[in-house]
Design an enzyme around this catalytic site. Structure first.
Site, short mmCIF file in Angstrom:
data_model
loop_
_atom_site.label_atom_id
_atom_site.label_comp_id
_atom_site.label_asym_id
_atom_site.label_seq_id
_atom_site.Cartn_x
_atom_site.Cartn_y
_atom_site.Cartn_z
CG ASP A 1 -1.61 -1.17 1.58
OD1 ASP A 1 -1.50 -2.14 0.83
OD2 ASP A 1 -2.30 -1.18 2.62
CD GLU B 1 -7.05 -5.23 3.93
OE1 GLU B 1 -6.41 -5.85 4.77
OE2 GLU B 1 -6.80 -5.29 2.71
C1 FRU Z 1 -3.82 -3.77 2.59
C2 FRU Z 1 -3.20 -4.12 3.95
C3 FRU Z 1 -3.62 -3.13 5.00
C4 FRU Z 1 -2.51 -3.25 6.01
C5 FRU Z 1 -1.31 -3.45 5.13
C6 FRU Z 1 -0.23 -4.31 5.71
O1 FRU Z 1 -3.09 -4.25 1.54
O2 FRU Z 1 -3.55 -5.43 4.31
O3 FRU Z 1 -4.90 -3.36 5.53
O4 FRU Z 1 -2.39 -2.11 6.82
O5 FRU Z 1 -1.78 -4.02 3.92
O6 FRU Z 1 0.89 -4.33 4.88
#
Ligand code: FRU
Length: 494
Positions: free
Chosen positions: A51, A225
């Site tokens: 992300d 998310e």
């Molecule tokens: C989305 C996610 C988020 C989390 C991050 C961990 O891709 O799962 O929810 O904060 O990646 O790397």
């Protein structure tokens, strides 16, 4: 030294300092030799990127961070890696910025966001913690970045897990609205429904829970998310990633979709979005997830996405790295419709222009032969027709295809016949609706990434591909009609 073939949990969570120099040298060399490295997109130096985080403008520069696991192409102990830019197209690698180093983030500095406050950047993120039984706790944490790029973490959590919600409680988005600060948080309730929680604060330290953001009466899967609320063209746009959402509610084929709704406004008093649209896919392609957007000081709404998906292996894994960020896009709302365009600064990458024009028939014309995969292609097909554009075409004419039918208003992209296959269980094809009538395409290709903007950004479709040839052809055929356009070679990122 060899690269790791079997990634145990112990290896994934080994502190970075415990990896040997010789392992890191092998990893770095292998990544450098990969034929799929990009030239004008943000990519991990080694290991895995996911992300985008903390996208902001501060201290005269654009700042962006991303979820990084530098030790290999897998999800392991996560940090925030920091990049900066003067122009949104040339990004400088800074360094790891937020690393797991205390009892509130020992098993990963997870996603979050940033907001400029006076002469510092305030960052909020999720601290991911596992106990001996591997039970998770999630803490919403804060940190300050000063003008020298030094980070000071705030020791105590800003927000603790709430009763009624599971440990899937993360990804704070901070923003200022009518003189208060807000945080939106992705959550799962104890009945295993995906939710977004809203918090308010006047001092950034004390956060009051307002409750679940009311934006739909439908079920939003088992977890939401990366929620993001932005304001543009007198609308509020909520971007988010609902996991496990029923296919009756949304037509999607990716393992998890990245979606949005457009609302008239954010009614902060009642913690709701008013007059929200149906749920839609943000991207019609194969790989966009965890998009982060923010309202910039110069009055734009800008976004950037992870081009990659959770729980899927990609061919570059064998070269020791995984995933990239999309180009920066500008988001607007025109006639109740979301529009995404390449940020205007992308024009700074243009080098040489070849004008294109001709008439179309079922025998394909070569738009370009033997091109390196680093270009922008702009095409207008003037008449209503049915046809096919092929990118990355090999000697036999096979490649990445884009089938268009502007009489019926449909488009289908297919990556089955280009390079190394992957994620096949989720289908090699995506179909979506487009306007009937003349077709306008703007396509960016960067080695192993294709970003397609249809009809001025009314639809966007993104795809990773892993071609085995360095130069390929561009082909176009249609039942009838004429085309015109430009082919621009693009420079690499400085
Ligand atoms: C989305 C996610 C988020 C989390 C991050 C961990 O891709 O799962 O929810 O904060 O990646 O790397």
């Amino acid at each position: 030294m060899d690269l790791i073939k079997k990634w145990t949990t112990d290896l994934r969570y080994l502190p970075y300092q415990q990896w040997s120099d010789s392992y890191l040298e092998t990893l770095t060399t292998t990544v450098h030799q990969s034929k799929w490295r990009l030239n004008y997109h943000i990519q991990p130096i080694t290991g895995l990127l996911n992300d985008p985080n903390g996208f902001s403008y501060f201290n005269g520069k654009w700042h962006l961070f991303y979820q990084a696991y530098p030790m290999g192409p897998v999800h392991g102990l996560k940090s925030w890696y920091h990049v900066t830019s003067d122009n949104l197209v040339d990004w400088q690698n800074e360094d790891l910025a937020l690393v797991p180093d205390n009892s509130y983030d020992s098993h990963g500095v997870y996603s979050g966001s940033g907001i400029a406050i006076d002469d510092q950047l305030f960052l909020v993120y999720t601290g991911n913690v596992r106990d001996n039984q591997w039970q998770r706790s999630s803490y919403q944490m804060g940190a300050w970045l000063n003008q020298e790029n030094q980070i000071k973490k705030i020791e105590q959590p800003l927000i603790l897990q709430e009763p009624g919600y599971t440990d899937h409680f993360r990804d704070p988005q901070i923003f200022l609205y009518e003189e208060s600060y807000y945080i939106l948080l992705g959550a799962q309730d104890t009945d295993l429904n995906g939710k977004i929680l809203t918090y308010r604060s006047d001092d950034l330290m004390n956060w009051q829970l307002l409750g679940e953001l009311n934006f739909t009466d439908k079920e939003m899967g088992f977890m939401i998310e990366c929620p993001n609320l932005i304001f543009t063209d007198d609308h509020a746009v909520l971007l988010f990633c609902p996991q496990g959402i029923d296919h009756e509610q949304l037509n999607y084929q990716n393992i998890y979709p990245n979606t949005y709704v457009i609302a008239d406004a954010f009614d902060s008093e009642n913690n709701q979005l008013t007059n929200t649209s149906d749920l839609k896919n943000l991207d019609e392609g194969f790989d966009v997830y965890a998009t982060q957007a923010f309202n910039t000081p110069d009055g734009r709404a800008l976004s950037v996405s992870w081009v990659g998906l959770p729980e899927i292996s990609y061919p570059s894994d064998q070269d020791g790295w995984a995933h990239v960020l999309s180009m920066i896009k500008e988001i607007s709302v025109e006639n109740q419709q979301l529009v995404q365009k390449p940020v205007a600064e992308m024009k700074e990458l243009r080098l040489e222009n070849t004008p294109l024009a001709g008439s179309l028939s079922s025998k394909a014309v070569f738009l370009k032969k033997n091109v390196l995969s680093q270009y922008e292609l702009n095409l207008v097909i003037n008449e209503q027709t049915q046809g096919e554009l092929t990118l990355f075409a090999d000697e036999t004419g096979h490649g990445f295809t884009l089938l268009f039918d502007t009489q019926n208003g449909t488009m289908t992209i297919n990556r089955e016949k280009v390079g190394i296959p992957f994620a096949e269980e989720y289908g090699q094809e995506r179909s979506f609706t487009i306007d009937k009538g003349p077709l306008e395409l703007q396509i960016f290709v960067d080695t192993s990434l294709i970003e397609i903007f249809v009809n001025g950004g009314k639809q966007v479709a993104t795809a990773r591909v892993f071609p085995t040839q360095t130069t390929t052809d561009l082909l176009l055929s249609a039942k009838q009609g004429t085309f015109s356009g430009n082919f621009w070679t693009l420079r690499s990122m400085k």
